[in-house]
Motif scaffolding. Structure first.
Motif, mmCIF file in Angstrom:
data_model
loop_
_atom_site.group_PDB
_atom_site.id
_atom_site.type_symbol
_atom_site.label_atom_id
_atom_site.label_comp_id
_atom_site.label_asym_id
_atom_site.label_seq_id
_atom_site.Cartn_x
_atom_site.Cartn_y
_atom_site.Cartn_z
ATOM 1 N N ARG A 95 0.808 -1.217 0.000
ATOM 2 C CA ARG A 95 0.000 0.000 0.000
ATOM 3 C C ARG A 95 0.848 1.277 0.000
ATOM 4 O O ARG A 95 0.338 2.354 -0.242
ATOM 5 N N THR A 96 2.172 1.151 0.231
ATOM 6 C CA THR A 96 3.046 2.325 0.149
ATOM 7 C C THR A 96 3.642 2.479 -1.244
ATOM 8 O O THR A 96 4.351 3.431 -1.514
ATOM 9 N N GLY A 97 3.372 1.500 -2.143
ATOM 10 C CA GLY A 97 3.893 1.558 -3.502
ATOM 11 C C GLY A 97 5.212 0.833 -3.693
ATOM 12 O O GLY A 97 5.801 0.870 -4.769
ATOM 13 N N LYS A 98 5.666 0.125 -2.662
ATOM 14 C CA LYS A 98 6.930 -0.609 -2.744
ATOM 15 C C LYS A 98 6.688 -1.983 -3.375
ATOM 16 O O LYS A 98 5.759 -2.701 -3.006
ATOM 17 N N ASP A 99 7.539 -2.358 -4.333
ATOM 18 C CA ASP A 99 7.476 -3.657 -4.993
ATOM 19 C C ASP A 99 7.947 -4.718 -3.999
ATOM 20 O O ASP A 99 9.123 -4.763 -3.646
ATOM 21 N N VAL A 100 7.014 -5.572 -3.522
ATOM 22 C CA VAL A 100 7.359 -6.500 -2.442
ATOM 23 C C VAL A 100 7.204 -7.976 -2.771
ATOM 24 O O VAL A 100 7.805 -8.824 -2.119
ATOM 25 N N VAL A 101 6.389 -8.310 -3.774
ATOM 26 C CA VAL A 101 6.119 -9.724 -4.050
ATOM 27 C C VAL A 101 6.138 -9.965 -5.562
ATOM 28 O O VAL A 101 5.633 -9.150 -6.328
ATOM 29 N N ALA A 102 6.707 -11.105 -5.962
ATOM 30 C CA ALA A 102 6.648 -11.553 -7.358
ATOM 31 C C ALA A 102 5.663 -12.716 -7.426
ATOM 32 O O ALA A 102 5.689 -13.610 -6.577
ATOM 33 N N TYR A 103 4.804 -12.701 -8.444
ATOM 34 C CA TYR A 103 3.802 -13.740 -8.633
ATOM 35 C C TYR A 103 4.152 -14.519 -9.892
ATOM 36 O O TYR A 103 4.422 -13.936 -10.944
ATOM 37 N N SER A 104 4.171 -15.851 -9.780
ATOM 38 C CA SER A 104 4.524 -16.708 -10.914
ATOM 39 C C SER A 104 3.736 -18.011 -10.816
ATOM 40 O O SER A 104 2.989 -18.232 -9.872
ATOM 41 N N GLY A 105 3.980 -18.901 -11.759
ATOM 42 C CA GLY A 105 3.312 -20.194 -11.697
ATOM 43 C C GLY A 105 3.384 -20.881 -13.045
ATOM 44 O O GLY A 105 4.035 -20.374 -13.960
ATOM 45 N N PRO A 106 2.697 -21.976 -13.232
ATOM 46 C CA PRO A 106 2.031 -22.755 -12.200
ATOM 47 C C PRO A 106 3.012 -23.644 -11.431
ATOM 48 O O PRO A 106 4.071 -23.923 -11.961
ATOM 49 N N PRO A 107 2.638 -24.044 -10.238
ATOM 50 C CA PRO A 107 1.463 -23.621 -9.497
ATOM 51 C C PRO A 107 1.601 -22.158 -9.072
ATOM 52 O O PRO A 107 2.708 -21.615 -9.075
ATOM 53 N N ALA A 108 0.485 -21.541 -8.685
ATOM 54 C CA ALA A 108 0.487 -20.136 -8.261
ATOM 55 C C ALA A 108 1.419 -19.973 -7.065
ATOM 56 O O ALA A 108 1.234 -20.611 -6.034
ATOM 57 N N LYS A 109 2.436 -19.116 -7.251
ATOM 58 C CA LYS A 109 3.434 -18.932 -6.192
ATOM 59 C C LYS A 109 3.719 -17.440 -6.024
ATOM 60 O O LYS A 109 3.922 -16.722 -6.997
ATOM 61 N N THR A 111 6.335 -14.858 -4.064
ATOM 62 C CA THR A 111 7.639 -14.808 -3.398
ATOM 63 C C THR A 111 7.910 -13.375 -2.950
ATOM 64 O O THR A 111 7.976 -12.460 -3.766
ATOM 65 N N HIS A 112 8.065 -13.215 -1.649
ATOM 66 C CA HIS A 112 8.319 -11.896 -1.048
ATOM 67 C C HIS A 112 9.796 -11.542 -1.189
ATOM 68 O O HIS A 112 10.652 -12.428 -1.293
ATOM 69 N N ILE A 113 10.109 -10.247 -1.185
ATOM 70 C CA ILE A 113 11.510 -9.822 -1.296
ATOM 71 C C ILE A 113 12.353 -10.280 -0.111
ATOM 72 O O ILE A 113 13.576 -10.341 -0.214
ATOM 73 N N ASP A 114 11.714 -10.654 1.014
ATOM 74 C CA ASP A 114 12.474 -11.139 2.170
ATOM 75 C C ASP A 114 12.822 -12.625 2.054
ATOM 76 O O ASP A 114 13.443 -13.202 2.936
ATOM 77 N N GLY A 115 12.415 -13.270 0.945
ATOM 78 C CA GLY A 115 12.737 -14.677 0.710
ATOM 79 C C GLY A 115 11.615 -15.635 1.066
ATOM 80 O O GLY A 115 11.636 -16.794 0.644
ATOM 81 N N SER A 116 10.634 -15.201 1.836
ATOM 82 C CA SER A 116 9.514 -16.086 2.160
ATOM 83 C C SER A 116 8.616 -16.230 0.931
ATOM 84 O O SER A 116 8.545 -15.334 0.094
ATOM 85 N N SER A 117 7.958 -17.387 0.807
ATOM 86 C CA SER A 117 7.076 -17.619 -0.332
ATOM 87 C C SER A 117 5.940 -18.532 0.084
ATOM 88 O O SER A 117 6.001 -19.223 1.098
#
Length: 193
Positions: A95-109, A111-117
């Motif tokens: 909500r602050t406009g920072k790019d924080v997560v990448a979305y890919s797939g399949p399967p739908a995944k 991945t946060h910039i902190d390494g958690s997914s």
């Protein structure tokens, strides 16, 4: 005597101005106290029940995605050809406009910039117009890594725009043809309270 009168007039003007400002502020605050607060983006109240997150969960991350969906014209298990999703690609901004997560797939995944997914499996959808992706509720598999997406239990896709091919036919004549469509959506990540 004149300087004393000038001081009293200045003091009086200042006192009246301060009184008016304080009084006006108090009136505005009283008026605003009767105004309902703006709803949060993740409110369940306006969403179809089919994609509602069960009680006992709280929002841990709200994001807005802009990306593309890659489709291929393929035969379905039932026989007819249809545009089949091959892969999504999107960047999710908080909500602050920072790019924080990448979305890919399949399967739908996701991945946060902190390494958690987290990987999600669709459990419910609700229509959102002819050319928009349906709204969606996905159940998260146990997350990988520690961080923002750790212990996420559900992912909602709401406020979808675009992403559905309805103008180009798909059949045996163009089987294997590929198309890429832009889309937008909000993804809301939930975990147990």
């Amino acid at each position: 005597m004149r300087s004393t009168n000038t001081k009293f007039r200045t003091l009086g003007s200042s006192l009246i101005g301060t009184t008016l400002m304080v009084g006006g502020t108090a009136l505005m605050m009283a008026a605003c106290s009767n105004v309902a607060p703006l709803p949060k983006e993740f409110s369940q109240d306006t969403l179809p029940m089919s994609i509602g997150v069960p009680s006992g969960h709280k929002v841990v991350l709200e994001t807005t995605a802009t990306g593309v969906l890659n489709y291929e014209c393929r035969a379905t298990p039932a026989g007819p050809f249809a545009w089949t999703l091959v892969s999504p690609q999107a960047n999710l901004l908080d909500r602050t406009g920072k790019d924080v997560v990448a979305y890919s797939g399949p399967p739908a995944k996701w991945t946060h910039i902190d390494g958690s997914s987290v990987v999600g499996n669709q459990i419910a959808v609700a229509t959102n117009g002819e050319f928009n992706l349906p709204l969606q509720l996905a159940r998260a598999e146990p997350s990988m890594g520690t961080g923002a997406l750790q212990n996420v239990s559900f992912i909602q896709r709401i406020k979808t725009k675009g992403g559905v091919e309805k103008t180009k036919p798909c059949g045996t004549a163009n089987g294997g043809e590929k198309v890429t469509l832009p889309y937008q959506a909000d993804y809301i990540f939930w975990r147990p309270v």
